[in-house]
Every structure is written in C-alpha cells, then in structure tokens.
Motif scaffolding. Structure first.
Motif, short mmCIF file in Angstrom:
data_model
loop_
_atom_site.label_atom_id
_atom_site.label_comp_id
_atom_site.label_asym_id
_atom_site.label_seq_id
_atom_site.Cartn_x
_atom_site.Cartn_y
_atom_site.Cartn_z
N VAL A 93 57.20 113.37 99.32
CA VAL A 93 57.43 112.42 98.23
C VAL A 93 58.00 111.13 98.82
CG1 VAL A 93 58.87 111.91 96.23
CG2 VAL A 93 57.72 114.10 96.39
N TYR A 94 57.47 110.00 98.38
CA TYR A 94 57.88 108.69 98.87
C TYR A 94 58.46 107.87 97.73
CZ TYR A 94 55.03 109.91 102.93
OH TYR A 94 54.52 110.54 104.03
N SER A 95 59.58 107.20 98.00
CA SER A 95 60.15 106.30 97.00
C SER A 95 61.31 105.54 97.61
CB SER A 95 60.62 107.07 95.76
OG SER A 95 60.81 106.18 94.67
N ILE A 150 59.63 120.39 99.45
CA ILE A 150 59.20 118.99 99.42
C ILE A 150 60.16 118.14 100.24
CG2 ILE A 150 58.77 117.00 97.95
CD1 ILE A 150 58.08 118.86 95.67
N ASN A 151 59.61 117.35 101.15
CA ASN A 151 60.40 116.43 101.95
C ASN A 151 60.33 115.03 101.35
OD1 ASN A 151 61.18 118.30 104.04
ND2 ASN A 151 59.07 118.20 104.78
N PHE A 175 64.89 117.71 94.12
CA PHE A 175 64.62 118.11 95.50
C PHE A 175 65.36 119.40 95.86
CE2 PHE A 175 63.56 113.56 95.67
CZ PHE A 175 62.29 113.66 96.22
N ARG A 176 66.51 119.62 95.24
CA ARG A 176 67.24 120.86 95.48
C ARG A 176 66.45 122.05 94.95
NH1 ARG A 176 71.95 119.55 92.98
NH2 ARG A 176 72.59 118.35 94.80
N SER A 179 67.79 109.39 95.76
CA SER A 179 69.16 109.83 95.52
C SER A 179 69.38 110.21 94.07
CB SER A 179 70.14 108.72 95.92
OG SER A 179 71.45 109.03 95.56
N GLN A 180 68.75 109.49 93.16
CA GLN A 180 68.91 109.74 91.73
C GLN A 180 68.16 110.99 91.26
OE1 GLN A 180 67.81 106.00 89.84
NE2 GLN A 180 69.04 104.91 91.36
#
Length: 316
Positions: free
Chosen positions: A140-142, A160-161, A154-155, A148-149
């Motif tokens: 995932v890119y952003s 997923i990286n 992601f947890r 962070s938000q």
C-alpha cells in the motif's frame, strides 16, 4: 469596558515597551485592515484529488482566478515568495497524526504569514485496480501521514506492507499506472474517481473523527476585526524557568493559549523553538503588551499571523 484613564496607561505601556522596535510595530500596522486579494492565484501541494486541492477549493470557492498544484511543499513557498501565486494552501496539523513538521519548519525559515485556516474531515479509503480485493493486496502506498492515520488497518492486515509516497493522490495515480492487483493506495473517493480505481474498503482511518487543518499563506498579513487567533514562534534562553517566564505574560494579560508545540532548533542540538497559538487580535492593547514582553525575553521571535479561527467542517 476600558475607561479612558486605563486605556491611556495601556497605550503608554505599549509605547515604552516597543521603544526601539518600530520595525515590528510597522509590520503589524501594515497588516491592520489589509484587504484580501480579489480573484487570487492559489497554489497547493499535490495533484488533483488530493486533500490539498479540496481545501483550496473549499476555502476560496469560485473566487480564485487560478488554482495551481505544486509537487513539493517548498515549491509552494517558492512560488509565493516569487509572486507566482497570491496564496498557498498547505496542511499544518492532523487531529490524530499531529503536526506536518516539514511545513512548520518552512514557515520558520520563510518571510510569509498565515492569513487564514481551513479544516476538512479526512476519510481514508483503500483504493485498488479493477478486479482487486483487500485479500490480494500486499503493498500500500500513500503519504506518511495517511499511513499513520490508518495504523489499526495495518495492524489487522499484517501481510500488507506500507510504503510512503509524496501525496495521497499521487499514490492513487501511481497505482492506476502500475495496474497491479497486489498494490493499492490510501486516498479520497475523488482520487478513486479521477484515476479509475475501485474502492476496496471505505473509512479505514483509525479515528473516525479525523481532521486536517490547512493554513492559508501570504506574503502580507491580513488583520481584520474577525482575526481572533495569533500564531508565533520563538526560542528562549537555555536556562531554568525561561519558558515559564515567557508564557506567564499571556496569563498576566488574560490571554488564552490554544496550542504550544516544541521543535528542535535546526542549527543548535538539544535546544528548541516553540510554536504557539493564542486567542486574540493584534489591535488589542493587552495582546500587544503580552507579545512585547514575550519578544523582549525571547532569544529569537517571529510573528506568523493573526487570522480568523476555523472550526471543523464535515463537508467532503
């Protein structure tokens, strides 16, 4: 109500306090009653579909003659300083991820002023190419703030990286160009629409009440009767009680501190500068007395602006 005698004493105090500081008073005087530029040229960082674009359009509405995107934050500052644009719209703070430090550092180094602010509600969505699903995503890119938000997402999806990208909308554009079902971005519904992506999951931000505050930057201060928020940055002597002594002047003069944030001094290890937001208007005698004392006791001081305070909006 202030009596004429008290008002006379206050103005005498201001005059005495600012002896030798005529340049600073002239800086304030130049902003008093200054009118906003009509049909301005406006700049923001990012591309179409970014939250910066949304903030620029919401704040200026149809009044802007042009709204231009820039690749980096400092590109907006440079465009402003060179007169290519009249106002810049940049993110300064998120309600969950905190300050946008790069913008804060640029403000300390540049001769620009904050003349307004705008707050938008941020809803992050997982965006992928046609045919993709959340279970297929591995990358995932952003923007780092967006990542962070969405830390809880992601947890719960530890396979997923996350990879930082310059901007949420640029990340969406990148995903559309790669056309890889194992890659996704985090962005707005508008970004999904603009770049032909599917919304795999909606509202993946950790905090459901997630807001980003944008500041409106200009080469000149614009102080009106509606300006009820003052921003400044200063550093103090590196000794015990120095910060307390400075901040006490706001309490003595009945002024409400809205925010204080420390940042390392870039040229002096283990020393700090302090960003401060305080309620008030620079036409107020008590405000001028407090700022005069703060400036007098600071080793470095910069007035960032006096502008109307913005409360959050749910528009998006």
């Amino acid at each position: 109500m202030t009596t004429p005698r008290i008002e006379k004493v206050l103005h005498a105090s201001i005059d005495n306090l600012y002896v030798g500081s005529e340049e600073f008073l002239a800086e304030i005087e130049a902003g008093l009653g200054a009118a906003a530029i009509s049909a301005p040229k406006v700049g923001y960082q990012g591309v179409a579909g970014s939250f910066g674009e949304q903030a620029a359009h919401e704040y200026f509405g149809g009044n802007a003659s042009a709204i231009t995107n820039y690749k980096e934050f400092d590109d907006v500052f440079t465009a402003l300083e060179h007169g290519e644009i009249d106002y810049g719209v940049l993110p300064i703070e998120n309600s969950t991820a905190g300050d946008v430090l790069e913008v804060a550092d640029l403000i300390t180094r540049c001769s620009l002023y904050v003349v307004g602010e705008h707050i938008i509600r941020v809803r992050h969505n997982l965006l992928g190419v046609s045919g993709a699903s959340t279970g297929m995503i591995r990358e995932v890119y952003s923007h780092p703030q967006a990542i962070s938000q969405c830390r809880d997402f992601f947890r719960h999806h530890d396979r997923i990286n996350a990879y930082p990208y310059a901007n949420t909308a640029l990340a969406a554009k990148f995903i559309a160009e790669t056309n890889d079902p194992a890659k996704a971005s985090i962005g707005s519904l508008r970004a999904a629409e603009l770049y032909g992506l599917e919304v795999l999951e909606k509202n993946i931000q950790t905090a459901k009440n997630n807001y980003t505050r944008f500041v409106i930057l200009s080469r000149h201060m614009e102080i009106t009767r509606q300006s009820d928020k003052i921003s400044l940055v200063f550093s103090t002597a590196h000794k015990s009680g120095a910060l307390y002594s400075v901040l006490a002047h706001f309490a003595y003069n009945g002024l409400n501190l809205l925010k204080i944030q420390s940042r390392p001094k870039l040229d002096t290890p283990w020393e700090y500068i302090f960003f401060l937001d305080v309620a008030g208007n620079l036409e107020d005698a008590n405000v001028l007395i407090a700022l005069g004392k703060v400036r007098e006791q600071s080793s470095w001081f910069k007035l960032i602006g006096n502008y109307p305070h913005c409360h959050h909006t749910d528009r998006q």
